[in-house]
Design a protein around this motif. Structure first.
Motif, PDB file in Angstrom:
ATOM      1  N   VAL A  88     -15.493   1.138   5.118  1.00 23.86           N
ATOM      2  CA  VAL A  88     -15.866  -0.092   5.242  1.00 23.86           C
ATOM      3  C   VAL A  88     -15.075  -0.472   6.688  1.00 23.86           C
ATOM      4  O   VAL A  88     -13.864  -0.096   6.605  1.00 23.86           O
ATOM      5  N   TRP A  89     -15.601  -1.123   7.627  1.00 23.76           N
ATOM      6  CA  TRP A  89     -14.851  -1.474   8.999  1.00 23.76           C
ATOM      7  C   TRP A  89     -15.007  -2.922   9.083  1.00 23.76           C
ATOM      8  O   TRP A  89     -16.042  -3.613   8.561  1.00 23.76           O
ATOM      9  N   LEU A  90     -14.250  -3.645   9.682  1.00 25.58           N
ATOM     10  CA  LEU A  90     -14.275  -4.866   9.943  1.00 25.58           C
ATOM     11  C   LEU A  90     -13.603  -5.225  11.225  1.00 25.58           C
ATOM     12  O   LEU A  90     -12.576  -4.560  11.753  1.00 25.58           O
ATOM     13  N   LEU A  91     -14.475  -6.050  12.410  1.00 27.33           N
ATOM     14  CA  LEU A  91     -13.957  -6.291  13.548  1.00 27.33           C
ATOM     15  C   LEU A  91     -14.285  -7.726  13.861  1.00 27.33           C
ATOM     16  O   LEU A  91     -14.967  -8.159  13.472  1.00 27.33           O
ATOM     17  N   SER A  92     -13.441  -8.306  14.472  1.00 29.65           N
ATOM     18  CA  SER A  92     -13.130  -9.669  14.631  1.00 29.65           C
ATOM     19  C   SER A  92     -13.161 -10.208  16.242  1.00 29.65           C
ATOM     20  O   SER A  92     -12.465  -9.372  16.857  1.00 29.65           O
ATOM     21  N   CYS A 129     -11.047   1.697   2.684  1.00 25.09           N
ATOM     22  CA  CYS A 129     -10.953   0.836   3.871  1.00 25.09           C
ATOM     23  C   CYS A 129      -9.454   1.292   4.469  1.00 25.09           C
ATOM     24  O   CYS A 129      -8.377   1.276   3.667  1.00 25.09           O
ATOM     25  N   ASN A 130      -9.416   1.537   5.821  1.00 27.69           N
ATOM     26  CA  ASN A 130      -8.043   2.201   6.457  1.00 27.69           C
ATOM     27  C   ASN A 130      -7.490   0.748   7.046  1.00 27.69           C
ATOM     28  O   ASN A 130      -8.280   0.188   7.916  1.00 27.69           O
ATOM     29  N   VAL A 131      -6.223   0.480   6.846  1.00 24.22           N
ATOM     30  CA  VAL A 131      -5.657  -0.350   7.570  1.00 24.22           C
ATOM     31  C   VAL A 131      -4.335   0.014   8.224  1.00 24.22           C
ATOM     32  O   VAL A 131      -3.618   0.765   7.649  1.00 24.22           O
ATOM     33  N   GLU A 132      -4.069  -0.170   9.487  1.00 24.66           N
ATOM     34  CA  GLU A 132      -3.035   0.234  10.349  1.00 24.66           C
ATOM     35  C   GLU A 132      -1.708  -0.189   9.797  1.00 24.66           C
ATOM     36  O   GLU A 132      -1.693  -1.253   9.408  1.00 24.66           O
ATOM     37  N   LYS A 133      -0.795   0.648   9.796  1.00 19.85           N
ATOM     38  CA  LYS A 133       0.449   0.408   9.406  1.00 19.85           C
ATOM     39  C   LYS A 133       1.091  -0.758  10.107  1.00 19.85           C
ATOM     40  O   LYS A 133       0.909  -0.948  11.376  1.00 19.85           O
ATOM     41  N   GLY A 134       1.655  -1.646   9.369  1.00 20.00           N
ATOM     42  CA  GLY A 134       2.387  -2.820  10.062  1.00 20.00           C
ATOM     43  C   GLY A 134       1.425  -4.068  10.318  1.00 20.00           C
ATOM     44  O   GLY A 134       1.930  -5.164  10.444  1.00 20.00           O
ATOM     45  N   GLU A 158      -4.579   3.694   3.409  1.00 21.70           N
ATOM     46  CA  GLU A 158      -5.755   3.911   2.857  1.00 21.70           C
ATOM     47  C   GLU A 158      -5.880   3.052   1.537  1.00 21.70           C
ATOM     48  O   GLU A 158      -5.165   3.076   0.781  1.00 21.70           O
ATOM     49  N   TYR A 159      -6.885   2.156   1.501  1.00 20.20           N
ATOM     50  CA  TYR A 159      -7.110   1.257   0.330  1.00 20.20           C
ATOM     51  C   TYR A 159      -8.567   1.559  -0.253  1.00 20.20           C
ATOM     52  O   TYR A 159      -9.447   2.078   0.502  1.00 20.20           O
ATOM     53  N   ILE A 160      -8.675   1.481  -1.522  1.00 17.86           N
ATOM     54  CA  ILE A 160      -9.907   1.848  -2.225  1.00 17.86           C
ATOM     55  C   ILE A 160     -10.416   0.716  -3.002  1.00 17.86           C
ATOM     56  O   ILE A 160      -9.381   0.040  -3.721  1.00 17.86           O
ATOM     57  N   ARG A 161     -11.471   0.507  -3.192  1.00 17.58           N
ATOM     58  CA  ARG A 161     -12.170  -0.690  -3.941  1.00 17.58           C
ATOM     59  C   ARG A 161     -13.039   0.270  -4.885  1.00 17.58           C
ATOM     60  O   ARG A 161     -14.156   0.815  -4.374  1.00 17.58           O
TER      61      ARG A 161
END
Length: 163
Positions: A88-92, A129-134, A158-161
């Motif tokens: 999953v990706w999310l852009l705002s 879902c990959n979230v940048e460190k910090g 890396e997060y997983i659902r």
């Protein structure tokens, strides 16, 4: 893949719909700074290349619309080689910040996002879902959407659902 029509009959606090070309144009011209820097950190030449490749490889993509009918964010799902999995990706865009401190709107849009994720989890038992460190804000939002941290990589966590 997702029944958007029945998901948001009341649009007074915002809603989710399938992504439009105009939404992509807004992302290209008004992407938030943290997503712009994420593009470079993830090896893209610039944010335009990241948006194009992300949307082009998506099986489905959706837009988050606020109560004033403003496009705020887009998210989508890219099937990956790992069995029964999608990324999953999310852009705002900067309109996202107009609703950041409106708890009732934020909760509504989070609930709708979770409903979409629930439906996607019926097809893909693992959503990554990959979230940048910090990026503590993105990590918090990811956890609120039912993801659990699965491992730490060089630049991202890396997060997983799971279904």
């Amino acid at each position: 893949m997702v029944d958007i029509q029945n998901l948001t009959p009341d649009k007074s606090l915002g809603y989710i719909r399938e992504i439009h070309h105009t939404d992509i144009n807004i992302l290209m011209s008004d992407l938030i700074d943290e997503d712009r820097s994420s593009a470079i950190a993830n090896g893209y030449r610039n944010h335009l290349e990241m948006i194009a490749k992300t949307v082009m490889h998506s099986e489905s993509a959706y837009s988050i619309i606020d109560p004033e009918e403003r496009f705020c964010s887009a998210f989508g799902f890219i099937p990956i080689t790992r069995k029964d999995s999608a990324l999953v990706w999310l852009l705002s865009c900067n309109n996202y910040f107009l609703n950041k401190n409106k708890i009732n709107v934020s909760k509504r849009l989070l609930d709708l996002s979770n409903s979409v994720l629930d439906q996607v989890n019926k097809k893909y038992s693992h959503i990554i879902c990959n979230v940048e460190k910090g990026n503590s804000f993105a990590a918090r939002r990811t956890k609120l959407m039912g993801f659990k941290k699965s491992r730490e990589l060089d630049r991202v966590d890396e997060y997983i659902r799971e279904a």
